[in-house]
Structure formats: structure tokens, C-alpha cells
Motif scaffolding. Structure first.
Motif, PDB file in Angstrom:
ATOM      1  N   ALA A 180     -39.554  25.601 -33.275  1.00 43.24           N
ATOM      2  CA  ALA A 180     -40.858  25.097 -32.833  1.00 43.24           C
ATOM      3  C   ALA A 180     -41.246  25.710 -31.490  1.00 43.24           C
ATOM      4  O   ALA A 180     -42.404  26.107 -31.283  1.00 43.24           O
ATOM      5  N   ALA A 194     -42.676  20.724 -28.345  1.00 46.87           N
ATOM      6  CA  ALA A 194     -41.241  20.961 -28.556  1.00 46.87           C
ATOM      7  C   ALA A 194     -40.573  21.352 -27.244  1.00 46.87           C
ATOM      8  O   ALA A 194     -39.443  20.946 -26.961  1.00 46.87           O
ATOM      9  N   ASP A 247     -44.921  25.889 -29.730  1.00 46.99           N
ATOM     10  CA  ASP A 247     -45.177  24.449 -29.730  1.00 46.99           C
ATOM     11  C   ASP A 247     -44.788  23.860 -28.370  1.00 46.99           C
ATOM     12  O   ASP A 247     -43.611  23.692 -28.066  1.00 46.99           O
ATOM     13  N   GLU A 248     -45.793  23.537 -27.573  1.00 46.13           N
ATOM     14  CA  GLU A 248     -45.510  23.034 -26.224  1.00 46.13           C
ATOM     15  C   GLU A 248     -44.871  21.648 -26.262  1.00 46.13           C
ATOM     16  O   GLU A 248     -44.100  21.291 -25.376  1.00 46.13           O
TER      17      GLU A 248
END
Lengths: 237, 214
Positions: free
Chosen positions: B45, B53, B50-51
Motif C-alpha cells: 500500500a 498506509a 497510500d498515505e
């Protein structure tokens, strides 16, 4: 990490003191022996692992490169140190600044603004070309520096045609000021085709410096520029 | 959590990082399989941008990594700078994480080990290598033993946190606060015999975890 003891007793002696005194000697010894490693492990735990200092809050924009973070103190110190070393070791590069500027000028192309939505990963606003420099550089060596919009993404360096690294050699990417200031932006190795594409933080404004520079370095523990540049280009159009 | 059987289901040993065989690393996790799956999911992720994550990873490991850096650097502001560098690399290199070589915690600690040594030794940061997965990102394994010991200590302290609180508190008072059994009894009002029996109970559970992790 065994650093802290409150008395001189061994872990076994402490275990022996804890277990039931009504047990037979042999049984008591066996239980103490069983507990001894856990006590030894607990004794070795440093204070920071028992109760950790509170870490700073995550600066998401700085970590992901969505903004140009303030240069970390460590890097700023490093920059000062390298500046001094650069003047001491490679004055000829400074003296040759005018010639360098003339040479790299041909390698610069106009900045390119990509249309919205063309890339969710990296949206460069400027594309700068690096050209080969030095006698040992393969003729086809070149590089590109992609600089994203300020406040969005970090910098991307794409090189090709370089000599594959031998042994502990590696390449280092620098900002070079017109007065010889140096800031290391990172280091990398290339694959067997001499190519590499790396994304690096950009802790300072490249416009404050004259050139991007790629040097070949050896893992000799020295943080200084080796003096062997292989690619160079202007930092702005 | 009230007993050994339940503890065993909550704590499982992490895979040993390649090159550090023989070092026991205790890692809180549901099971080893779950740990790897979870690590891979999180790394994937993050590498996908995906920030959330990244925030999850920071929430999990910034504490132990910052504790390690604070201890090694002996300076909070420098430790903060290095911590940020570590998570910049986590963000940029998550695609290189290989669960077959160790846990995500081990991987992040390995980065922290290298970056902190860069600062301490004032050396050029390790080169970005197209095939380097981060686990070997350290010159001649420098600092690895200290890093592994700290990680093991951190995880063992978390095992203590997982004990029944009346046992955990006594063990912390004894081994973190350096209080004698008598002092603990006096401060807590718990009879000395009960202090001892609770400590033995907690130690027995910890010992079981140590054996299970071998």
C-alpha cells in the motif's frame, strides 16, 4: 545492552529468591534455572525500550515530498562541511566555473509542464538535461532531472549510458553552486546498462545553485566530492 | 489476556533477519503468517502511494524507532531529523521490502540503523542500489547487533505490557524502576509473598514465550 543493575546478584540468584521457599532444593533450583533467562532479558532492557520518548507527529507532506521541507539540520551541517572541503580539494573546479557554465549550457532544454492527470505518481514542471563531462565518461552518457511543482513531489533523476559500477564504486548526485558550494542530494548505483532512475528529496531550492552534478565516488568513508564528475547540467532554464 | 495460552496466540516470534541468525527477535503479532501478510499488505500500500498506509506504519513503528534513535543519537532533535529521513525512505523504497528476509519492523529498523550511522560517522549516505532491498543497507553490518538487541528488548518489553497488569506493573517496578521486592511491597501495599508469586507468574509466561520463539 546490559547496562543497568540494582544489585550484584545474578539472575539465577534473583530467581532463586523469588521461587517458593517451601519447595525441595532440587525443585527450587530447577524452577529458578527456568526463570533465569527471563530475568536476564528483563535486566538488559534499556530505559528507552521500557518507556519510549514520544516521537514527533508525522509530517506527511514532508515525508511524501508534497512540500519542500526545511532542510534537516544534519544535511545543513553536511553542506557547510562539504563546502569547505570542496574549496580545499578542488579549487580548479571553482576556477573553471565559466568554462563549465558554457559547456553545460548546451544541455539545457526548456521546462516542461505536464498536463493535469497525466501522471498520478510524478508531475514534473521542469525537465533539465545533464550532459557527459570528463574524459572517462562513455560518449552516450546523459541524464535528466525532473523537478516537480513546488509543494507537490520530490526530484527525479534518470541517467543512462554511464559506466556500470565496479566493486564499491557508486555515483553521487550534487547541487553545485557557482562559488563551489556543494550539497549532496543522494547516491545511487546503475544497472549493467548504466541506467538508474531514483527519486530523491530536495531539501533546498536548486535555483540557489548553479548546476546539478553527478560524480563517481568510492566507498572510502570520505563525504567529499571525488572531483570526478561524469554528468552536469544547469539547475534552471 | 489472563494466561499463557492466550499470550501464545497473541505473540509470535518474527522471522529472523538474514545474517543475524541466533538473535531472538520477539514481535507482537497475531501469528507469523498473519504478520507477514500484514507487513506485505502495508508495504504494498505504501509503495502504491497510500498515505494512510504510511500513517499506519508511522503509528506502529515511529515509537520504537524513535526510541532506538534517541538512545543512539543521544540528542532528541537529531533523532527527529533521522526519524524523518527513515520514513522518507520507507515511503520511497517500500516496493523493495521482501517479507522473506524479515519483518517490516526489521526492515525499518535496518534503515534507521544505516541512517543514524551516516550521521554519527558523518559519512555519505549509502548509495541507492537498484537491487538493494534495504536489509543489507549497512556498511559491513555495522551497528546491526546493537539494533537487533534494541529491537528484541523493545519487543520483550511489549510482552511484559501484554501480561496481566498486576504482574506487568510489578515487573516494571523491579526491572525498569530498579526497586527491590521489599520496596515494591511497601509502595504498592501488596504483601511481599504476593509480590513474589505475581512476579514468578509473569516470569513463567515470559519464559514460555521465549521458548516458543526458538
Amino acid at each position: 545492552m546490559t547496562e543497568r543493575r540494582d544489585d550484584d546478584s545474578s539472575a539465577f540468584e534473583e530467581a532463586l529468591d523469588l521461587v517458593d521457599g517451601n519447595q525441595a532444593g532440587e525443585s527450587r533450583d530447577a524452577e529458578a534455572k527456568h526463570l533465569e533467562p527471563a530475568i536476564a532479558m528483563l535486566r538488559s532492557i534499556p530505559r528507552e525500550a521500557w518507556k519510549a520518548p514520544l516521537p514527533p507527529r508525522l509530517d506527511l507532506e514532508a515525508v511524501t515530498g508534497r512540500k519542500q521541507a526545511e532542510a534537516p539540520r544534519v544535511l545543513r551541517e553536511s553542506s557547510r562541511r562539504r563546502r569547505a572541503g570542496f574549496f580545499g580539494s578542488w579549487p580548479r573546479l571553482v576556477a573553471g566555473g565559466m568554462a563549465v557554465a558554457a559547456m553545460v549550457g548546451v544541455g539545457v532544454v526548456l521546462g516542461l509542464v505536464l498536463g493535469g492527470g497525466s501522471s498520478t505518481e510524478f508531475t514534473p514542471s521542469e525537465r533539465l538535461v545533464l550532459s557527459g563531462i570528463g574524459e572517462e565518461v562513455p560518449s552516450g552518457a546523459s541524464g535528466e532531472v525532473l523537478i516537480a511543482d513546488r509543494g507537490s513531489e520530490p526530484l527525479e533523476l534518470d541517467v543512462s549510458g554511464l559506466k556500470p559500477n565496479e566493486g564499491k564504486e557508486f555515483y553521487e548526485f550534487w547541487l553545485l553552486g557557482k562559488k563551489g558550494e556543494l550539497v549532496s542530494l543522494g547516491s545511487f548505483r546503475v544497472d549493467q546498462e548504466g541506467s538508474s532512475r531514483v527519486r530523491l528529496p530536495l531539501p533546498v531550492n536548486p535555483a540557489d545553485y548553479g548546476y546539478f552534478d553527478v560524480s563517481i565516488e568510492k566507498e572510502d568513508g570520505s563525504p567529499e566530492h571525488s572531483g570526478k564528475s561524469v554528468l552536469r547540467g544547469l539547475t534552471k532554464v | 489476556m489472563t494466561g499463557t495460552a492466550q499470550m501464545t496466540s497473541v505473540f509470535a516470534p518474527s522471522p529472523v533477519v538474514a545474517g543475524t541468525e541466533g538473535v531472538i527477535v520477539f514481535a507482537p503479532a497475531l501469528t507469523t503468517d498473519r504478520l507477514e501478510t500484514d507487513d506485505e499488505r502495508l508495504a504494498a500500500a505504501i509503495s502504491g502511494g497510500d498515505e494512510a498506509a504510511l500513517e499506519e506504519a508511522y503509528g506502529r513503528w515511529s515509537g520504537p524507532v524513535f526510541a532506538f534513535l534517541s538512545r543512539r543519537m543521544a540528542d532528541r532533535s537529531t533523532a527527529e531529523d533521522v526519524l524523518q529521513q527513515v520514513f522518507i525512505e520507507v515511503w520511497q523504497k517500500a516496493d523493495r521490502f521482501d517479507a522473506g528476509r524479515g519483518t517490516l519492523q526489521s526492515w525499518i529498523f535496518a534503515i534507521a540503523n544505516s541512517r543514524s550511522l551516516d550521521v554519527l560517522r558523518k559519512r555519505v549516505p549509502s548509495p541507492v542500489d537498484p537491487v538493494d532491498d534495504g536489509f543489507s543497507d549497512s556498511v559491513d553490518g555495522e551497528g546491526i547487533d546493537e539494533m537487533e538487541e534494541f529491537m528484541a528488548s523493545w519487543n520483550f518489553a511489549r510482552l511484559v505490557d501484554g501480561l496481566p497488569e498486576e504482574e506487568a506493573e510489578l515487573l516494571r517496578m523491579r526491572f525498569n524502576d530498579d526497586l527491590s521486592q521489599t520496596e515494591i511491597s511497601r509502595r504498592t501495599g501488596v504483601p511481599l509473598g504476593t509480590v513474589k508469586s505475581r512476579m514468578v507468574s509473569g516470569l513463567t509466561k515470559l519464559r514460555t514465550e521465549m521458548e516458543a520463539s526458538r
